[in-house]
Design a protein around this motif. Structure first.
Motif: not given
Length: 175
Positions: A48-51, A121-122, A164-169
């Motif tokens: 479900x993550x958006x990269x 994620x980026x 990035x969302x807060x807490x993203x990587x």
């Protein structure tokens, strides 16, 4: 549609995973390296993550991430129109439309191209060489991919921070 209909005269068709993933590359221009393959395998996305891939080039990282992780959605951002088009054709050839999207645009203009805090994620493999260092490739496509002509590491990090969302990587390769 036959694979040959996707390939242009100045391109080659490469395959990974025993031919199950196909990637177009330039014969003489920019070609992905092992760095991109290693980086794509380093990222461990959750379902479900958006990269977001910044500086997508041929789209190899985006394609690998989508192929190996069916539950993710990937957006690639690529400056060079020809490479963005080539990546788009690789997406179509692999039937990954709807899960992988390529946007043609400049990393330095991310706010005009993407929604803020829209990615989990980026990932990026940015140009390594500072302007004025090393031999500048005479081919513009390779020069842009390898030298900080159209974006520095700071520009890529700013774009990642914006998206990035807060807490993203963030996952990257940089010497």
């Amino acid at each position: 549609m036959a694979e040959t209909s996707f390939i242009r005269e100045d391109e080659t068709l490469e395959s990974l995973f025993g031919g199950r993933l196909k990637i177009l590359q330039k014969k003489m221009g920019y070609r992905y390296t092992i760095d991109s393959v290693l980086l794509a395998h380093f990222v461990e996305p959750k379902k479900g993550e958006r990269i977001l891939e910044l500086g997508a080039g041929s789209g190899v990282i985006s394609l690998l991430l989508a192929f190996r992780n069916p539950g993710v959605r990937v957006t690639g951002l690529e400056l060079q129109a020809d490479l963005a088009d080539m990546a788009g054709r690789s997406i179509s050839m692999n039937c990954l439309e709807g899960r992988v999207n390529i946007i043609q645009g400049d990393v330095r203009n991310t706010a005009e191209l993407l929604e803020s805090r829209s990615q989990d994620v980026v990932v990026f493999n940015p140009p390594y060489r500072k302007m004025g260092s090393g031999k500048l490739n005479p081919g513009r496509e390779k020069a842009l991919a390898r030298h900080e002509i159209a974006g520095s590491i700071a520009d890529f990090l700013r774009a990642a921070s914006y998206a990035l969302e807060p807490g993203g990587r963030v996952c990257l390769i940089y010497p």
